[in-house]
Design a protein around this motif. Sequence first.
Motif, mmCIF file in Angstrom:
data_model
loop_
_atom_site.group_PDB
_atom_site.id
_atom_site.type_symbol
_atom_site.label_atom_id
_atom_site.label_comp_id
_atom_site.label_asym_id
_atom_site.label_seq_id
_atom_site.Cartn_x
_atom_site.Cartn_y
_atom_site.Cartn_z
ATOM 1 N N UNK A 175 0.746 -1.180 0.136
ATOM 2 C CA UNK A 175 -0.059 -0.098 -0.007
ATOM 3 C C UNK A 175 0.896 1.394 0.161
ATOM 4 N N UNK A 176 2.037 1.107 0.931
ATOM 5 C CA UNK A 176 2.825 2.458 0.910
ATOM 6 C C UNK A 176 3.595 2.503 -0.642
ATOM 7 N N UNK A 177 3.860 1.495 -1.052
ATOM 8 C CA UNK A 177 4.474 1.559 -2.465
ATOM 9 C C UNK A 177 3.741 2.012 -3.481
ATOM 10 N N UNK A 178 2.465 1.480 -3.313
ATOM 11 C CA UNK A 178 1.253 2.078 -4.516
ATOM 12 C C UNK A 178 1.375 3.817 -4.117
ATOM 13 N N UNK A 179 1.234 4.164 -2.773
ATOM 14 C CA UNK A 179 0.992 5.433 -2.696
ATOM 15 C C UNK A 179 2.072 6.508 -3.177
ATOM 16 N N UNK A 180 3.083 5.766 -3.201
ATOM 17 C CA UNK A 180 4.460 6.628 -4.069
ATOM 18 C C UNK A 180 4.428 6.316 -5.427
ATOM 19 N N UNK A 181 3.362 5.637 -6.172
ATOM 20 C CA UNK A 181 3.400 5.303 -7.486
ATOM 21 C C UNK A 181 4.252 4.276 -7.987
ATOM 22 N N UNK A 182 4.501 3.363 -7.343
ATOM 23 C CA UNK A 182 5.242 2.322 -7.695
ATOM 24 C C UNK A 182 4.405 1.337 -8.498
ATOM 25 N N UNK A 183 4.895 0.656 -9.571
ATOM 26 C CA UNK A 183 4.265 -0.528 -10.108
ATOM 27 C C UNK A 183 5.056 -1.710 -9.802
ATOM 28 N N UNK A 184 4.223 -2.680 -9.510
ATOM 29 C CA UNK A 184 4.946 -3.922 -8.657
ATOM 30 C C UNK A 184 5.081 -4.967 -9.487
ATOM 31 N N UNK A 185 6.378 -5.706 -9.517
ATOM 32 C CA UNK A 185 6.459 -7.063 -9.848
ATOM 33 C C UNK A 185 6.452 -7.925 -8.734
ATOM 34 N N UNK A 186 5.526 -8.874 -8.512
ATOM 35 C CA UNK A 186 5.127 -9.710 -7.430
ATOM 36 C C UNK A 186 5.614 -11.164 -7.512
ATOM 37 N N UNK A 187 6.233 -11.652 -6.441
ATOM 38 C CA UNK A 187 6.553 -13.251 -6.656
ATOM 39 C C UNK A 187 6.692 -13.619 -5.314
ATOM 40 N N UNK A 188 6.482 -15.084 -5.074
ATOM 41 C CA UNK A 188 6.067 -16.092 -5.934
ATOM 42 C C UNK A 188 4.660 -16.287 -5.823
ATOM 43 N N UNK A 189 3.935 -16.151 -4.682
ATOM 44 C CA UNK A 189 2.803 -16.926 -4.485
ATOM 45 C C UNK A 189 1.497 -15.983 -5.022
ATOM 46 N N UNK A 190 0.725 -17.034 -5.857
ATOM 47 C CA UNK A 190 -0.181 -16.026 -6.898
ATOM 48 C C UNK A 190 -1.422 -15.608 -5.863
ATOM 49 N N UNK A 191 -1.645 -16.687 -5.006
ATOM 50 C CA UNK A 191 -2.779 -16.243 -4.034
ATOM 51 C C UNK A 191 -2.575 -15.076 -3.170
ATOM 52 N N UNK A 192 -1.526 -14.785 -2.457
ATOM 53 C CA UNK A 192 -1.307 -13.920 -1.560
ATOM 54 C C UNK A 192 -1.084 -12.829 -2.597
ATOM 55 N N UNK A 193 -0.500 -12.822 -3.624
ATOM 56 C CA UNK A 193 -0.367 -11.584 -4.380
ATOM 57 C C UNK A 193 -1.826 -11.139 -5.060
ATOM 58 N N UNK A 194 -2.753 -11.998 -5.222
ATOM 59 C CA UNK A 194 -3.933 -11.585 -5.733
ATOM 60 C C UNK A 194 -4.828 -10.963 -4.718
ATOM 61 N N UNK A 195 -4.586 -11.258 -3.332
ATOM 62 C CA UNK A 195 -5.174 -10.990 -2.164
ATOM 63 C C UNK A 195 -4.773 -9.648 -1.695
ATOM 64 N N UNK A 196 -3.415 -9.327 -1.978
ATOM 65 C CA UNK A 196 -2.861 -7.871 -1.825
ATOM 66 C C UNK A 196 -3.513 -7.040 -2.871
ATOM 67 N N UNK A 197 -3.547 -7.485 -4.201
ATOM 68 C CA UNK A 197 -3.969 -6.631 -5.066
ATOM 69 C C UNK A 197 -5.525 -6.141 -5.162
ATOM 70 N N UNK A 198 -6.487 -6.980 -4.572
ATOM 71 C CA UNK A 198 -7.636 -6.846 -4.293
ATOM 72 C C UNK A 198 -7.518 -5.679 -3.142
ATOM 73 N N UNK A 199 -6.936 -5.893 -2.270
ATOM 74 C CA UNK A 199 -6.927 -5.207 -0.987
ATOM 75 C C UNK A 199 -6.560 -3.632 -1.402
ATOM 76 N N UNK A 200 -5.375 -3.416 -2.149
ATOM 77 C CA UNK A 200 -4.738 -2.195 -1.991
ATOM 78 C C UNK A 200 -5.161 -1.395 -3.403
ATOM 79 N N UNK A 201 -5.560 -2.430 -4.487
ATOM 80 C CA UNK A 201 -5.657 -1.774 -5.820
ATOM 81 C C UNK A 201 -4.233 -1.478 -6.757
#
Length: 370
Positions: A175-201
């Motif tokens: 969320x802090x990275x998003x607020x600073x305008x960062x685009x993120x490359x995430x690895x490796x867990x797809x489920x955790x990544x998707x959860x974070x994406x849903x919660x933070x946008x």
Amino acid sequence: MNTATADGVIDVEYEQPACPTKHAWARVPKEPSPDERVALKSRIRQLLKERNAVMVSHYYVHPDLQDLAVETGGIVSDSLEMARFGRDHPAQTLVVSGVRFMGETAKILSPEKTVLMPDLDANCSLDLGCPIDAFSAFCDQHPDRTVVVYANTSAAVKARSDWLVTSSCALDIVRALKDKGHKILWAPDKHLGAYIQRETGADMLMWTGSCIVHDEFKAIELELLKKEHPGAKVLVHPESPADVVALADAVGSTSGILKAAREMDAREFIVATDNGMMHMLRQQNPDKVFIEAPTAGNSATCKSCAHCPWMAMNGLAGVARVLETGANQIHVDPALIDRARLPIDRMLAFTAAHKAGQDAGALVPNIGAA
């Protein structure tokens, strides 16, 4: 061969560790007799003092290793607290009961210390599913993105990242990275990544990996179990599939699940994480009932077999042996240590500031990919 899909998810073709887990299960230590257990615990206590050593155990390992860690001044915790504790404790030898990436993280943070593990073959499907060569190539294809990796990764992958996160701090950091305008490359867990994406946008490009335990929880079976226990609250680890997370009353890391169980007003709980957690949940809440969420996975012969076969490789005899002999030391390439420590230190500084009520977001630099 790895392929990228139109929605930005990379599929990594690797053998899902079904066969290796069979071998891992075959190596689960034999359960000691009551007399053997007493003797082993006594010997380990003596050796810890002689070797200036401390035990660091994860919530998913055998209850004996959890109990003994606490009894001898060590810790039972999630991977974030394991990292902090090992770094800050004065002991010169750390005995890490968990899986290999946990031992590597301890060594990265304390290169001057000896780090021992009961079994060096105790691994993790998330780590195995994110090989450094393929991951590095993926990062090279997206140099505009900030690389955020989950703790369940090798030292080499950590060294290729900008930030490390655990499930207890991932939301806050992303969320802090998003607020600073960062685009993120995430690895490796797809489920955790998707959860974070849903919660933070957040704008997140995903690597596809999964935990062989959490990936097997089944929403349809969980719904049936909820009907059998209508008053039960559902606690879910975010490494679980989205349809399982959707049924949760609380979603959180291992420490988050413990907190929810303590604080929520319910007598019964259905828990969707590794069943090694049941020991601490029941210890901390003796007046409450904890039920394992159903997995019913591929070729399942039971409704819940949610235990990591690699975590199960840790045992009292292994701890005693490595303390006696010095075997099973964790070694990390010295050329990787400084670079791998950078994202870990960022995480620890961020979480310390956040815990202290400071502006942790101010610690987020305007960095690109590693």
